[in-house]
Write a protein that holds these residues in place. Structure first.
Motif, PDB file in Angstrom:
ATOM      1  N   THR A   3       0.843  -1.194   0.000  1.00 35.54           N
ATOM      2  CA  THR A   3       0.000   0.000   0.000  1.00 35.54           C
ATOM      3  C   THR A   3       0.875   1.239   0.000  1.00 35.54           C
ATOM      4  N   ILE A   4       0.641   2.115  -0.975  1.00 33.02           N
ATOM      5  CA  ILE A   4       1.431   3.341  -1.111  1.00 33.02           C
ATOM      6  C   ILE A   4       0.475   4.524  -1.042  1.00 33.02           C
ATOM      7  N   PRO A   5       0.409   5.205   0.110  1.00 33.24           N
ATOM      8  CA  PRO A   5      -0.544   6.314   0.269  1.00 33.24           C
ATOM      9  C   PRO A   5      -0.225   7.478  -0.664  1.00 33.24           C
ATOM     10  N   ARG A   6      -1.266   8.185  -1.062  1.00 30.08           N
ATOM     11  CA  ARG A   6      -1.077   9.393  -1.859  1.00 30.08           C
ATOM     12  C   ARG A   6      -0.765  10.559  -0.925  1.00 30.08           C
ATOM     13  N   HIS A   7       0.023  11.511  -1.394  1.00 28.48           N
ATOM     14  CA  HIS A   7       0.332  12.674  -0.571  1.00 28.48           C
ATOM     15  C   HIS A   7      -0.939  13.489  -0.325  1.00 28.48           C
ATOM     16  N   LEU A  58     -11.494  13.599  -5.051  1.00 25.87           N
ATOM     17  CA  LEU A  58     -12.798  13.423  -4.432  1.00 25.87           C
ATOM     18  C   LEU A  58     -13.285  11.985  -4.526  1.00 25.87           C
ATOM     19  N   ASP A  59     -12.727  11.241  -5.472  1.00 23.10           N
ATOM     20  CA  ASP A  59     -13.156   9.876  -5.754  1.00 23.10           C
ATOM     21  C   ASP A  59     -11.904   9.016  -5.989  1.00 23.10           C
ATOM     22  N   PRO A  60     -11.175   8.703  -4.923  1.00 21.55           N
ATOM     23  CA  PRO A  60      -9.854   8.064  -5.073  1.00 21.55           C
ATOM     24  C   PRO A  60      -9.863   6.720  -5.796  1.00 21.55           C
ATOM     25  N   THR A  61     -10.968   5.991  -5.732  1.00 18.30           N
ATOM     26  CA  THR A  61     -11.010   4.688  -6.406  1.00 18.30           C
ATOM     27  C   THR A  61     -11.584   4.798  -7.819  1.00 18.30           C
ATOM     28  N   ALA A  62     -11.986   6.017  -8.212  1.00 21.32           N
ATOM     29  CA  ALA A  62     -12.637   6.231  -9.516  1.00 21.32           C
ATOM     30  C   ALA A  62     -13.880   5.347  -9.638  1.00 21.32           C
ATOM     31  N   GLY A  63     -14.656   5.312  -8.558  1.00 19.63           N
ATOM     32  CA  GLY A  63     -15.850   4.487  -8.539  1.00 19.63           C
ATOM     33  C   GLY A  63     -17.106   5.194  -9.015  1.00 19.63           C
ATOM     34  N   ARG A  64     -17.020   6.508  -9.232  1.00 18.44           N
ATOM     35  CA  ARG A  64     -18.185   7.263  -9.668  1.00 18.44           C
ATOM     36  C   ARG A  64     -18.190   7.409 -11.189  1.00 18.44           C
ATOM     37  N   GLU A  65     -19.365   7.405 -11.745  1.00 19.47           N
ATOM     38  CA  GLU A  65     -19.489   7.533 -13.198  1.00 19.47           C
ATOM     39  C   GLU A  65     -18.928   8.866 -13.685  1.00 19.47           C
ATOM     40  N   GLU A  66     -19.082   9.917 -12.901  1.00 21.87           N
ATOM     41  CA  GLU A  66     -18.566  11.231 -13.299  1.00 21.87           C
ATOM     42  C   GLU A  66     -17.065  11.172 -13.545  1.00 21.87           C
ATOM     43  N   THR A  67     -16.358  10.459 -12.691  1.00 19.32           N
ATOM     44  CA  THR A  67     -14.904  10.352 -12.844  1.00 19.32           C
ATOM     45  C   THR A  67     -14.557   9.591 -14.108  1.00 19.32           C
ATOM     46  N   TRP A  68     -15.272   8.492 -14.355  1.00 21.79           N
ATOM     47  CA  TRP A  68     -15.020   7.714 -15.569  1.00 21.79           C
ATOM     48  C   TRP A  68     -15.304   8.536 -16.818  1.00 21.79           C
ATOM     49  N   ARG A  69     -16.426   9.251 -16.832  1.00 22.57           N
ATOM     50  CA  ARG A  69     -16.772  10.064 -17.992  1.00 22.57           C
ATOM     51  C   ARG A  69     -15.739  11.171 -18.214  1.00 22.57           C
ATOM     52  N   ALA A  70     -15.207  11.710 -17.124  1.00 22.30           N
ATOM     53  CA  ALA A  70     -14.175  12.741 -17.240  1.00 22.30           C
ATOM     54  C   ALA A  70     -12.904  12.168 -17.853  1.00 22.30           C
ATOM     55  N   GLY A 244       0.292  15.333 -10.517  1.00 27.68           N
ATOM     56  CA  GLY A 244       0.785  14.329  -9.587  1.00 27.68           C
ATOM     57  C   GLY A 244      -0.291  13.552  -8.865  1.00 27.68           C
ATOM     58  N   PHE A 245      -1.560  13.907  -9.074  1.00 31.70           N
ATOM     59  CA  PHE A 245      -2.633  13.263  -8.313  1.00 31.70           C
ATOM     60  C   PHE A 245      -2.881  11.821  -8.759  1.00 31.70           C
ATOM     61  N   VAL A 246      -2.679  11.562 -10.036  1.00 34.66           N
ATOM     62  CA  VAL A 246      -2.793  10.214 -10.595  1.00 34.66           C
ATOM     63  C   VAL A 246      -1.505   9.927 -11.362  1.00 34.66           C
ATOM     64  N   ALA A 247      -0.966   8.747 -11.197  1.00 34.60           N
ATOM     65  CA  ALA A 247       0.269   8.377 -11.900  1.00 34.60           C
ATOM     66  C   ALA A 247      -0.106   7.797 -13.267  1.00 34.60           C
ATOM     67  N   VAL A 266      -0.144  -3.917  -5.843  1.00 33.81           N
ATOM     68  CA  VAL A 266       0.094  -2.576  -5.306  1.00 33.81           C
ATOM     69  C   VAL A 266      -1.241  -1.855  -5.199  1.00 33.81           C
ATOM     70  N   GLU A 267      -1.521  -1.283  -4.036  1.00 30.97           N
ATOM     71  CA  GLU A 267      -2.707  -0.461  -3.827  1.00 30.97           C
ATOM     72  C   GLU A 267      -2.275   0.975  -3.590  1.00 30.97           C
ATOM     73  N   SER A 268      -2.915   1.902  -4.303  1.00 29.31           N
ATOM     74  CA  SER A 268      -2.571   3.309  -4.124  1.00 29.31           C
ATOM     75  C   SER A 268      -3.626   4.176  -4.785  1.00 29.31           C
ATOM     76  N   ASP A 269      -3.903   5.338  -4.188  1.00 27.32           N
ATOM     77  CA  ASP A 269      -4.808   6.292  -4.823  1.00 27.32           C
ATOM     78  C   ASP A 269      -4.191   6.872  -6.083  1.00 27.32           C
ATOM     79  N   TYR A 270      -2.895   6.712  -6.253  1.00 30.38           N
ATOM     80  CA  TYR A 270      -2.266   7.113  -7.515  1.00 30.38           C
ATOM     81  C   TYR A 270      -2.701   6.181  -8.649  1.00 30.38           C
ATOM     82  N   LEU A 271      -3.210   5.012  -8.284  1.00 32.19           N
ATOM     83  CA  LEU A 271      -3.645   3.990  -9.240  1.00 32.19           C
ATOM     84  C   LEU A 271      -5.081   3.601  -8.904  1.00 32.19           C
TER      85      LEU A 271
END
Length: 283
Positions: A3-7, A58-70, A244-247, A266-271
């Protein structure tokens, strides 16, 4: 599982930026739709990418449709800059969100640089669009060199390597090894040594492990790349940069590794996990 935390990132500021960027995108899109304005399209591209990056705060796992559409919209716009450079017709139609936009073909230009191509490629892989991937794989050297951008020596063979890999063509050991050699920080011309070491080289190493390594070596390369991304973008002067928010390159390589049968350890909000696991593209 590593697990690698995001800053730390200011979520309230991110929320405001998401709304502001949406308004700016809508404004610039009016000029794109009206006459295919180059500068407006480039502005939409940069804002769309940033909006996606802020949404992952706001959606670290990209689980919302808005994030996917973006993410999909950012990918579409990033590709459109290149599809309008290499067509022989006077115009090209491109899907941008809910709209089909007619864009004038402009040929090689300073909006379509090798660095821009890399970003478009990462987004196409992340959103798992085979059509957009193949569009980018057909982008010629003339288009990229014709942008006039001054780039590090490793970028052109790196793009050739990715075009071959993403097209399913064999990648010769000599080509990949040349990229590894040229991405050595000692060979940097324009970028800092730190950037080359922590940002440029790690995705190359992951691909090397996908093509030549074991699952353990792939996991080690993915862990090192994600940690390097954090080390670079968590620096005080860079911590608020949405880049830097997403790798993006690491995420794209993780997806390709997963698709090639490597486990993701590997688990990380960067991924964001829903992007790694193809949650949205499977719906």
């Amino acid at each position: 599982m590593e697990t690698i935390p995001r800053h730390d990132i200011d979520a309230d500021f991110a929320r405001k930026q998401v709304d502001t960027l949406q308004l700016l995108i809508e404004s610039a899109m009016e000029d794109v739709v009206a006459d295919g304005d180059e500068d407006a399209l480039s502005a939409v591209r940069s804002r769309a990418i940033m909006r996606f990056q802020y949404l992952t705060v706001l959606d670290p796992t990209a689980g919302r449709e808005e994030t996917w559409r973006a993410a999909v919209f950012a990918s579409q716009v990033a590709n459109s800059v290149f599809t309008r450079t290499s067509k022989r017709d006077e115009t090209v139609e491109h899907q941008l969100g809910e709209q089909t936009v007619t864009l004038p073909v402009v040929g090689p230009n300073w909006h379509a640089t090798p660095v821009d191509w890399m970003t478009a490629a990462w987004l196409a892989v992340i959103t798992r669009s085979e059509e957009r991937i193949q569009e980018l794989c057909s982008t010629g050297k003339y288009t990229l060199r014709g942008s006039g951008a001054k780039v590090e020596d490793y970028l052109h063979p790196w793009i050739e390597t990715l075009q071959r890999f993403l097209s399913g063509e064999p990648v010769s050991p000599a080509l990949l090894e040349s990229v590894l050699d040229l991405s050595d920080p000692e060979n940097a011309i324009y970028a800092s040594r730190e950037y080359m070491l922590l940002v440029a080289y790690p995705p190359v190493n992951i691909l090397y492990r996908i093509l030549r390594g074991t699952a353990a070596q792939f996991t080690e390369a993915l862990t090192q790349a994600t940690t390097a991304h954090r080390d670079y973008w968590s620096q005080a002067e860079l911590a608020d940069d949405p880049a830097g928010f997403v790798a993006l390159p690491v995420l794209a390589m993780a997806i390709r590794g997963r698709d090639n049968g490597f486990p993701i350890e590997v688990e990380s909000d960067y991924l964001p996990e829903n992007l790694v696991n193809a949650t949205w593209s499977n719906r």
